[in-house]
Design a protein around this motif. Sequence first.
Motif, PDB file in Angstrom:
ATOM      1  N   VAL A 244      -0.854  -7.616   4.070  1.00 48.51           N
ATOM      2  CA  VAL A 244       0.345  -6.743   4.267  1.00 48.51           C
ATOM      3  C   VAL A 244      -0.024  -5.589   3.813  1.00 48.51           C
ATOM      4  CG1 VAL A 244       2.704  -6.124   3.987  1.00 48.51           C
ATOM      5  CG2 VAL A 244       2.048  -8.594   4.656  1.00 48.51           C
ATOM      6  N   THR A 245      -0.535  -5.339   2.385  1.00 48.57           N
ATOM      7  CA  THR A 245      -0.959  -4.104   1.832  1.00 48.57           C
ATOM      8  C   THR A 245      -2.027  -3.294   2.526  1.00 48.57           C
ATOM      9  OG1 THR A 245      -0.410  -5.118  -0.171  1.00 48.57           O
ATOM     10  CG2 THR A 245      -1.932  -3.102  -0.249  1.00 48.57           C
ATOM     11  N   GLU A 246      -2.907  -4.160   3.048  1.00 44.14           N
ATOM     12  CA  GLU A 246      -4.154  -3.414   3.569  1.00 44.14           C
ATOM     13  C   GLU A 246      -3.863  -2.751   5.242  1.00 44.14           C
ATOM     14  OE1 GLU A 246      -8.775  -4.706   4.969  1.00 44.14           O
ATOM     15  OE2 GLU A 246      -7.827  -5.653   3.456  1.00 44.14           O
ATOM     16  N   ASP A 247      -2.936  -3.755   5.918  1.00 45.23           N
ATOM     17  CA  ASP A 247      -2.484  -3.104   7.169  1.00 45.23           C
ATOM     18  C   ASP A 247      -1.389  -2.094   7.030  1.00 45.23           C
ATOM     19  OD1 ASP A 247      -4.323  -4.936   8.678  1.00 45.23           O
ATOM     20  OD2 ASP A 247      -2.700  -6.277   9.354  1.00 45.23           O
ATOM     21  N   ILE A 248      -0.613  -2.094   6.120  1.00 46.93           N
ATOM     22  CA  ILE A 248      -0.052  -0.764   5.919  1.00 46.93           C
ATOM     23  C   ILE A 248      -0.919   0.301   5.497  1.00 46.93           C
ATOM     24  CG2 ILE A 248       1.885   0.273   4.494  1.00 46.93           C
ATOM     25  CD1 ILE A 248       3.170  -2.405   4.246  1.00 46.93           C
ATOM     26  N   LEU A 249      -1.933   0.193   4.750  1.00 40.61           N
ATOM     27  CA  LEU A 249      -2.780   1.118   4.416  1.00 40.61           C
ATOM     28  C   LEU A 249      -3.529   1.576   5.718  1.00 40.61           C
ATOM     29  CD1 LEU A 249      -5.208   1.165   1.245  1.00 40.61           C
ATOM     30  CD2 LEU A 249      -5.962   1.760   3.641  1.00 40.61           C
ATOM     31  N   THR A 250      -3.835   0.703   6.337  1.00 40.81           N
ATOM     32  CA  THR A 250      -4.866   1.102   7.680  1.00 40.81           C
ATOM     33  C   THR A 250      -3.866   1.888   8.493  1.00 40.81           C
ATOM     34  OG1 THR A 250      -6.114  -0.807   7.493  1.00 40.81           O
ATOM     35  CG2 THR A 250      -6.179   0.170   9.415  1.00 40.81           C
ATOM     36  N   HIS A 251      -2.659   1.641   8.767  1.00 39.55           N
ATOM     37  CA  HIS A 251      -1.660   2.378   9.610  1.00 39.55           C
ATOM     38  C   HIS A 251      -1.521   3.623   9.166  1.00 39.55           C
ATOM     39  CE1 HIS A 251      -0.536  -1.206  11.904  1.00 39.55           C
ATOM     40  NE2 HIS A 251       0.649  -0.917  12.362  1.00 39.55           N
ATOM     41  N   LEU A 252      -1.255   3.824   7.699  1.00 39.76           N
ATOM     42  CA  LEU A 252      -1.312   5.230   7.298  1.00 39.76           C
ATOM     43  C   LEU A 252      -2.440   6.070   7.255  1.00 39.76           C
ATOM     44  CD1 LEU A 252       0.939   4.330   4.197  1.00 39.76           C
ATOM     45  CD2 LEU A 252       1.781   5.536   6.104  1.00 39.76           C
ATOM     46  N   SER A 253      -3.488   5.559   7.359  1.00 42.45           N
ATOM     47  CA  SER A 253      -4.975   6.098   7.452  1.00 42.45           C
ATOM     48  C   SER A 253      -5.174   6.875   8.754  1.00 42.45           C
ATOM     49  CB  SER A 253      -6.135   5.093   7.359  1.00 42.45           C
ATOM     50  OG  SER A 253      -6.072   4.598   5.801  1.00 42.45           O
ATOM     51  N   LYS A 254      -4.217   6.444   9.730  1.00 44.28           N
ATOM     52  CA  LYS A 254      -4.375   6.865  11.163  1.00 44.28           C
ATOM     53  C   LYS A 254      -3.564   8.225  11.445  1.00 44.28           C
ATOM     54  CE  LYS A 254      -4.751   2.343  13.317  1.00 44.28           C
ATOM     55  NZ  LYS A 254      -4.346   1.268  14.066  1.00 44.28           N
ATOM     56  N   ILE A 255      -2.810   8.686  10.405  1.00 45.10           N
ATOM     57  CA  ILE A 255      -1.910   9.797  10.208  1.00 45.10           C
ATOM     58  C   ILE A 255      -2.882  10.917   9.729  1.00 45.10           C
ATOM     59  CG2 ILE A 255       0.018  10.955   9.319  1.00 45.10           C
ATOM     60  CD1 ILE A 255       1.215   8.380   8.867  1.00 45.10           C
ATOM     61  N   ILE A 330       7.162  -4.700  10.837  1.00 45.17           N
ATOM     62  CA  ILE A 330       7.469  -4.076   9.625  1.00 45.17           C
ATOM     63  C   ILE A 330       6.357  -3.146   9.084  1.00 45.17           C
ATOM     64  CG2 ILE A 330       7.745  -4.602   7.074  1.00 45.17           C
ATOM     65  CD1 ILE A 330       8.292  -7.320   7.838  1.00 45.17           C
ATOM     66  N   GLN A 331       5.017  -3.381   9.317  1.00 43.09           N
ATOM     67  CA  GLN A 331       4.012  -2.415   9.035  1.00 43.09           C
ATOM     68  C   GLN A 331       4.171  -1.092   9.719  1.00 43.09           C
ATOM     69  OE1 GLN A 331       0.895  -4.974  10.117  1.00 43.09           O
ATOM     70  NE2 GLN A 331       0.835  -6.042   8.267  1.00 43.09           N
ATOM     71  N   SER A 332       4.498  -0.962  11.058  1.00 42.48           N
ATOM     72  CA  SER A 332       5.016   0.132  11.869  1.00 42.48           C
ATOM     73  C   SER A 332       6.007   0.623  11.211  1.00 42.48           C
ATOM     74  CB  SER A 332       5.156  -0.154  13.428  1.00 42.48           C
ATOM     75  OG  SER A 332       3.900  -1.003  13.739  1.00 42.48           O
ATOM     76  N   GLN A 333       7.074   0.227  11.078  1.00 37.22           N
ATOM     77  CA  GLN A 333       8.318   0.737  10.575  1.00 37.22           C
ATOM     78  C   GLN A 333       8.202   1.536   9.326  1.00 37.22           C
ATOM     79  OE1 GLN A 333      11.412  -2.153  10.532  1.00 37.22           O
ATOM     80  NE2 GLN A 333      11.883  -1.908  12.705  1.00 37.22           N
ATOM     81  N   VAL A 334       7.061   0.860   8.146  1.00 34.76           N
ATOM     82  CA  VAL A 334       7.064   1.543   7.261  1.00 34.76           C
ATOM     83  C   VAL A 334       6.293   2.718   7.321  1.00 34.76           C
ATOM     84  CG1 VAL A 334       5.395   1.193   4.943  1.00 34.76           C
ATOM     85  CG2 VAL A 334       7.292  -0.748   5.570  1.00 34.76           C
ATOM     86  N   SER A 335       5.268   2.735   8.238  1.00 29.44           N
ATOM     87  CA  SER A 335       4.533   3.846   8.313  1.00 29.44           C
ATOM     88  C   SER A 335       5.018   5.156   8.921  1.00 29.44           C
ATOM     89  CB  SER A 335       3.042   3.390   9.296  1.00 29.44           C
ATOM     90  OG  SER A 335       2.339   2.601   9.108  1.00 29.44           O
ATOM     91  N   ASN A 336       6.035   4.801   9.775  1.00 30.92           N
ATOM     92  CA  ASN A 336       6.742   5.883  10.427  1.00 30.92           C
ATOM     93  C   ASN A 336       7.973   6.253   9.510  1.00 30.92           C
ATOM     94  OD1 ASN A 336       6.387   6.089  13.696  1.00 30.92           O
ATOM     95  ND2 ASN A 336       6.264   3.917  13.236  1.00 30.92           N
ATOM     96  N   LEU A 354       0.427   3.707  15.688  1.00 32.41           N
ATOM     97  CA  LEU A 354       1.221   3.171  14.700  1.00 32.41           C
ATOM     98  C   LEU A 354       2.316   1.856  15.144  1.00 32.41           C
ATOM     99  CD1 LEU A 354       2.369   6.014  12.630  1.00 32.41           C
ATOM    100  CD2 LEU A 354       0.588   4.406  11.974  1.00 32.41           C
ATOM    101  N   ASN A 355       2.736   2.036  16.356  1.00 34.38           N
ATOM    102  CA  ASN A 355       3.543   1.219  17.064  1.00 34.38           C
ATOM    103  C   ASN A 355       2.857   0.142  17.720  1.00 34.38           C
ATOM    104  OD1 ASN A 355       5.476   2.458  16.040  1.00 34.38           O
ATOM    105  ND2 ASN A 355       5.866   3.747  17.702  1.00 34.38           N
TER     106      ASN A 355
END
Length: 673
Positions: A244-255, A330-336, A354-355
């Motif tokens: 979960v940690t890594e995928d949120i990090l990966t999502h944010l890395s795309k910004i 959840i990961q998408s919502q957190v990133s957004n 992200l979505n």
Amino acid sequence: MSQNRQLAAIMFTDIEGYTSLMQHDEKNAIEIRSKHREIFKSITAKYNGELIQYYGDGTLSTFKSSIEAIKCSIEMQRAFLEAPSIPVRIGVHVGDIIRTESDIIGDAVNVASRIESLAIAGSVLISDKVNDQLRNQKDIQTQFLDVFDFKNVDTTIPVFAIVSEGLIVPKLSDISGKTKEKKDKSFKEKFSVILGVLLVLIGVIAVYYNSFYENELAKIKSIAVLPFENMSNDSDSENFTDGVTEDILTHLSKIKDLQVISRASIMQFKESNKLNSEIAKELGVTYILDGSVRKYNKQIRVNAQLIDASNNEYLWAENYDKTLTEIFEIQSQVSNEIAKALKITLSANEIKSLNKPPTDNPDAYGAYTEAQRFLNRGAGKDEELKIAEGLFRKAIELDPKFCKAYVGLADTFLEYIYWGRKPPKEVLEKALGPALKALELSPEEGGSYGALGSISFYRFEKETAVSHLEKAININPNYVGAYDKLAWIRLFEGDINEAVRLFEKIVELDPLSTKNIANIAFSHYYFHQYSKGIAVLDEALRKHPNDNMLLWMKGNLLSGNKQYEEAIKVFNQRTESPNNWMLGYSYAKSGQKNKALEILNYQLEKSEKTYVPPYMIATIYMGLGETEKVLDWLEKDFESGGLGLFFWGLKRDIKFDSIRDEPRFINLLNQIR
């Protein structure tokens, strides 16, 4: 008389020695001037330049773009150098001019004229202002010459030469022009004095900087996603939480507008008792995201909070109660929500990325996250890579459309190459299939291009590698692996400044990785700047005195500087690989032949049982001075695919200087594109 003011690139050209030629061979001089004007007219028009005036054997022209002016000057010089050649000098400056009906005037015109006077036939010289506008033009290279004090010009002007095939870069001893008589030392001689003053100023600035560090840091949109706390009791919950940690990090890395610290650095704070402010300062970030995960049966609860590290203020917090199949939501919502809290405007592509869930199969996701755990341990152990490979294959079997699992499988194969575990040629064939499949499934996934770029890198396909790696960074601006391969390519092209810049970018994204610091130091090895590299390593070794990577790199730099005894001491401080090939090389160069042979025989025996990169054995033979065996083993290395960056580095590696004239060695170098 009407006149107007405008910004322009100003170019002066003239034919060197034309006056003397006119006196001795008028007919030839006229023919040369005619050819000069014909070439000048056609190429200037091609690059949208405007001729202001001819004067005898020279020209004055302007361009709306410095880049067009330089491209024009390069093409003109190449044309002038074709037989029968014309000895033309070119100077370019950019600045404010006053335009009249028939002429241009202004200080910028005077500066351009002075710069042209320094040039020699076949060269193009430019001012620092033009050089600044060329920094992002990767196809145009420049070389600093010196700072000059021109007549009738109030300030000193740094001057650069254009470096391009066919063009000449003047030596300082060849330069003479319209400069003031030097009453004191040259710029380079004065530099040490200037540096001393600067050091004092830096000291003052440092004190001032510390006083407002926290406020300035708050302006930078950078974030560290700390390892989420596992609140579950399931046997696999720890792995799930890390995923979960890594995928949120990966999502944010795309910004694009957010700098995100890599997994390697943030995982060092797992179960850490340090304050968020301490962690933020250590990582050089403004914001911290932390949280927890509780998993029970098919239900999960994720708690996340975003903190401004400068004042420990909570900017956003949320609890999510979902089922396992909704984890990606959840990961998408957190990133957004984080982008919203930091007032970052997302592009349409970023929103889409992200979505988009990576898979709709929880079991495939579980296999993938476990595979990532083994892949990212960083030691390159064969048994761990095999486990990762099997788990990625399991994830693909459970969901054949799981793009990231294909990327992970390709990356696993590439790790075998990085650590010298298997022959590159064999492994690259295995890596290519999943990388291409990943690209087919998701062309907007940066990892697909990153894997393809790495494959091209290991195949010595430079242009293709650069294209893929730049696409990967464009999609994911925090992609450490892509920056790493690009840095090595720029280094082997001879651009140490760009290589170091890229390595420093990697350190920003992954500040606690000693591997990245070691790479910055090792880049100096290939330019014989051993003291610079050793200084970087000594600074890092003060913090990490027993780090094997730092020690290994220091040993390399010492050996490059022919400090073989010191290199041996450093290599022997390491806690692994007592039979390391570079230690064998250093023993041989120091005259300790028996110890070198012990390591050589160990590596030869090992190579009969498992894969040992032939390059390593070739290096030991190089230390022993056995040229034919060196060439035999280098050819074996190339046949097996070549050992990554070491084989790329053959063109610059000092260890192989004594065989550079050997036809077999030249043939090998010619095969590295």
